[in-house]
Design a protein around this motif. Structure first.
Motif, PDB file in Angstrom:
ATOM      1  N   PRO A   1     -13.968  14.600   6.772  1.00  0.00           N
ATOM      2  CA  PRO A   1     -13.112  14.151   5.669  1.00  0.00           C
ATOM      3  C   PRO A   1     -11.616  14.135   5.977  1.00  0.00           C
ATOM      4  CG  PRO A   1     -13.766  16.409   5.305  1.00  0.00           C
ATOM      5  CD  PRO A   1     -14.529  15.934   6.529  1.00  0.00           C
ATOM      6  N   GLU A   2     -11.208  14.522   7.174  1.00  0.00           N
ATOM      7  CA  GLU A   2      -9.770  14.686   7.456  1.00  0.00           C
ATOM      8  C   GLU A   2      -8.936  13.466   7.072  1.00  0.00           C
ATOM      9  OE1 GLU A   2      -6.668  15.918  11.030  1.00  0.00           O
ATOM     10  OE2 GLU A   2      -8.717  15.364  11.580  1.00  0.00           O
ATOM     11  N   ILE A   3      -9.371  12.261   7.398  1.00  0.00           N
ATOM     12  CA  ILE A   3      -8.557  11.079   7.133  1.00  0.00           C
ATOM     13  C   ILE A   3      -8.350  10.873   5.632  1.00  0.00           C
ATOM     14  CG2 ILE A   3     -10.431   9.370   7.144  1.00  0.00           C
ATOM     15  CD1 ILE A   3      -8.429   7.605   8.851  1.00  0.00           C
ATOM     16  N   TYR A   4      -9.397  11.142   4.831  1.00  0.00           N
ATOM     17  CA  TYR A   4      -9.264  10.979   3.383  1.00  0.00           C
ATOM     18  C   TYR A   4      -8.434  12.099   2.770  1.00  0.00           C
ATOM     19  CZ  TYR A   4     -12.337   6.988   3.223  1.00  0.00           C
ATOM     20  OH  TYR A   4     -12.879   5.741   3.389  1.00  0.00           O
ATOM     21  N   LEU A   5      -8.583  13.295   3.277  1.00  0.00           N
ATOM     22  CA  LEU A   5      -7.765  14.402   2.765  1.00  0.00           C
ATOM     23  C   LEU A   5      -6.293  14.182   3.086  1.00  0.00           C
ATOM     24  CD1 LEU A   5     -10.162  17.346   3.625  1.00  0.00           C
ATOM     25  CD2 LEU A   5      -9.696  16.366   1.353  1.00  0.00           C
ATOM     26  N   LEU A   6      -5.994  13.639   4.270  1.00  0.00           N
ATOM     27  CA  LEU A   6      -4.614  13.325   4.627  1.00  0.00           C
ATOM     28  C   LEU A   6      -4.064  12.218   3.730  1.00  0.00           C
ATOM     29  CD1 LEU A   6      -2.133  13.671   6.423  1.00  0.00           C
ATOM     30  CD2 LEU A   6      -3.195  12.067   8.048  1.00  0.00           C
TER      31      LEU A   6
ATOM     32  N   PHE B   1       0.856  -1.192   0.000  1.00  0.00           N
ATOM     33  CA  PHE B   1       0.000   0.000   0.000  1.00  0.00           C
ATOM     34  C   PHE B   1       0.889   1.237   0.000  1.00  0.00           C
ATOM     35  CE2 PHE B   1      -2.432  -3.344   2.140  1.00  0.00           C
ATOM     36  CZ  PHE B   1      -3.557  -3.381   1.326  1.00  0.00           C
ATOM     37  N   ASP B   2       0.526   2.219  -0.809  1.00  0.00           N
ATOM     38  CA  ASP B   2       1.315   3.449  -0.879  1.00  0.00           C
ATOM     39  C   ASP B   2       1.227   4.249   0.418  1.00  0.00           C
ATOM     40  OD1 ASP B   2       2.301   3.323  -3.686  1.00  0.00           O
ATOM     41  OD2 ASP B   2       0.150   3.269  -4.089  1.00  0.00           O
ATOM     42  N   VAL B   3       0.084   4.220   1.073  1.00  0.00           N
ATOM     43  CA  VAL B   3      -0.086   4.847   2.388  1.00  0.00           C
ATOM     44  C   VAL B   3      -1.062   4.013   3.215  1.00  0.00           C
ATOM     45  CG1 VAL B   3       0.341   7.221   1.594  1.00  0.00           C
ATOM     46  CG2 VAL B   3      -1.993   6.383   1.733  1.00  0.00           C
ATOM     47  N   VAL B   4      -0.861   4.052   4.524  1.00  0.00           N
ATOM     48  CA  VAL B   4      -1.809   3.489   5.480  1.00  0.00           C
ATOM     49  C   VAL B   4      -2.036   4.587   6.516  1.00  0.00           C
ATOM     50  CG1 VAL B   4      -2.255   1.711   7.213  1.00  0.00           C
ATOM     51  CG2 VAL B   4      -1.044   1.112   5.100  1.00  0.00           C
ATOM     52  N   VAL B   5      -3.269   5.085   6.565  1.00  0.00           N
ATOM     53  CA  VAL B   5      -3.624   6.177   7.465  1.00  0.00           C
ATOM     54  C   VAL B   5      -4.659   5.651   8.458  1.00  0.00           C
ATOM     55  CG1 VAL B   5      -4.512   8.523   7.625  1.00  0.00           C
ATOM     56  CG2 VAL B   5      -3.223   7.830   5.601  1.00  0.00           C
ATOM     57  N   SER B   6      -4.440   5.956   9.747  1.00  0.00           N
ATOM     58  CA  SER B   6      -5.345   5.484  10.793  1.00  0.00           C
ATOM     59  C   SER B   6      -5.876   6.660  11.601  1.00  0.00           C
ATOM     60  CB  SER B   6      -4.609   4.518  11.720  1.00  0.00           C
ATOM     61  OG  SER B   6      -3.698   5.243  12.540  1.00  0.00           O
ATOM     62  N   ASN B   7      -6.738   6.362  12.563  1.00  0.00           N
ATOM     63  CA  ASN B   7      -7.261   7.400  13.451  1.00  0.00           C
ATOM     64  C   ASN B   7      -6.152   8.077  14.246  1.00  0.00           C
ATOM     65  OD1 ASN B   7      -9.932   7.702  12.872  1.00  0.00           O
ATOM     66  ND2 ASN B   7     -10.705   6.584  14.637  1.00  0.00           N
ATOM     67  N   ASP B   8      -5.007   7.401  14.426  1.00  0.00           N
ATOM     68  CA  ASP B   8      -3.883   8.004  15.141  1.00  0.00           C
ATOM     69  C   ASP B   8      -3.332   9.219  14.396  1.00  0.00           C
ATOM     70  OD1 ASP B   8      -4.141   5.903  16.906  1.00  0.00           O
ATOM     71  OD2 ASP B   8      -2.312   4.872  16.265  1.00  0.00           O
ATOM     72  N   ASP B   9      -3.574   9.287  13.089  1.00  0.00           N
ATOM     73  CA  ASP B   9      -3.007  10.344  12.246  1.00  0.00           C
ATOM     74  C   ASP B   9      -3.897  11.582  12.149  1.00  0.00           C
ATOM     75  OD1 ASP B   9      -0.658   8.827  11.352  1.00  0.00           O
ATOM     76  OD2 ASP B   9      -2.140   7.573  10.317  1.00  0.00           O
ATOM     77  N   VAL B  10      -5.103  11.505  12.695  1.00  0.00           N
ATOM     78  CA  VAL B  10      -6.062  12.610  12.549  1.00  0.00           C
ATOM     79  C   VAL B  10      -6.665  12.986  13.899  1.00  0.00           C
ATOM     80  CG1 VAL B  10      -6.619  12.028  10.146  1.00  0.00           C
ATOM     81  CG2 VAL B  10      -7.968  11.029  12.002  1.00  0.00           C
ATOM     82  N   THR B  11      -7.245  14.176  13.955  1.00  0.00           N
ATOM     83  CA  THR B  11      -7.918  14.614  15.182  1.00  0.00           C
ATOM     84  C   THR B  11      -9.430  14.528  15.059  1.00  0.00           C
ATOM     85  OG1 THR B  11      -7.844  16.914  14.426  1.00  0.00           O
ATOM     86  CG2 THR B  11      -6.036  16.166  15.824  1.00  0.00           C
TER      87      THR B  11
END
Length: 140
Positions: free
Chosen positions: A72-77, A56-66
């Motif tokens: 939409p924060e997680i998708y924008l990140l 996967f090019d990126v893996v973003v979790s709830n730890d990365d957002v507030t």
């Protein structure tokens, strides 16, 4: 010990996306450690297309957002980390909350309801509602 179930058609969708030159990321409401464990125990362990999390090019979790879905924060990140404009992203989601997050981010969204959300979530905001990831591989 949790896992994210390998959904029907995941390998076909992943392989098609790569063939089309698309970047592929995961943006999940799980915490980071839990998400990585679930991906390794489920998707990676059972996929013929993905051998490790590095697929996967990126893996973003709830730890990365507030703020959490439907914000939409997680998708924008994820889009920022992928280097892709939101309007050029496709989100594949299995919950109405995730669909709203993707739409709120200005992305196109394909809903693929799972056994728990099928019939109980309102997917009206999705651009497409599909039966499986295999179907997504055929129409995206």
């Amino acid at each position: 010990e949790g896992s994210i179930q390998l959904l029907e058609g995941f390998d076909e969708l992943y392989t098609s996306a790569r063939r089309w030159g698309w970047k592929v990321g995961v943006a999940s409401s799980s915490d980071g450690a839990g998400l990585r464990m679930k991906l390794r125990n489920g998707v990676v362990a059972h996929s013929e297309a993905v051998a490790s999390l590095e697929a996967f090019d990126v893996v973003v979790s709830n730890d990365d957002v507030t703020r959490h879905k439907p914000d939409p924060e997680i998708y924008l990140l994820a889009a920022t980390r992928l280097g892709v404009a939101p309007e050029n992203c496709w989100v594949v989601e299995d919950t109405a909350t995730g669909v709203l997050a993707g739409k709120n981010a200005g992305m196109r969204v394909a809903a693929v309801p799972n056994e728990y959300t099928r019939g109980t979530n309102d997917f009206a905001r999705a651009d497409l509602v599909l039966a499986s990831m295999r179907e997504a591989a055929e129409v995206l």
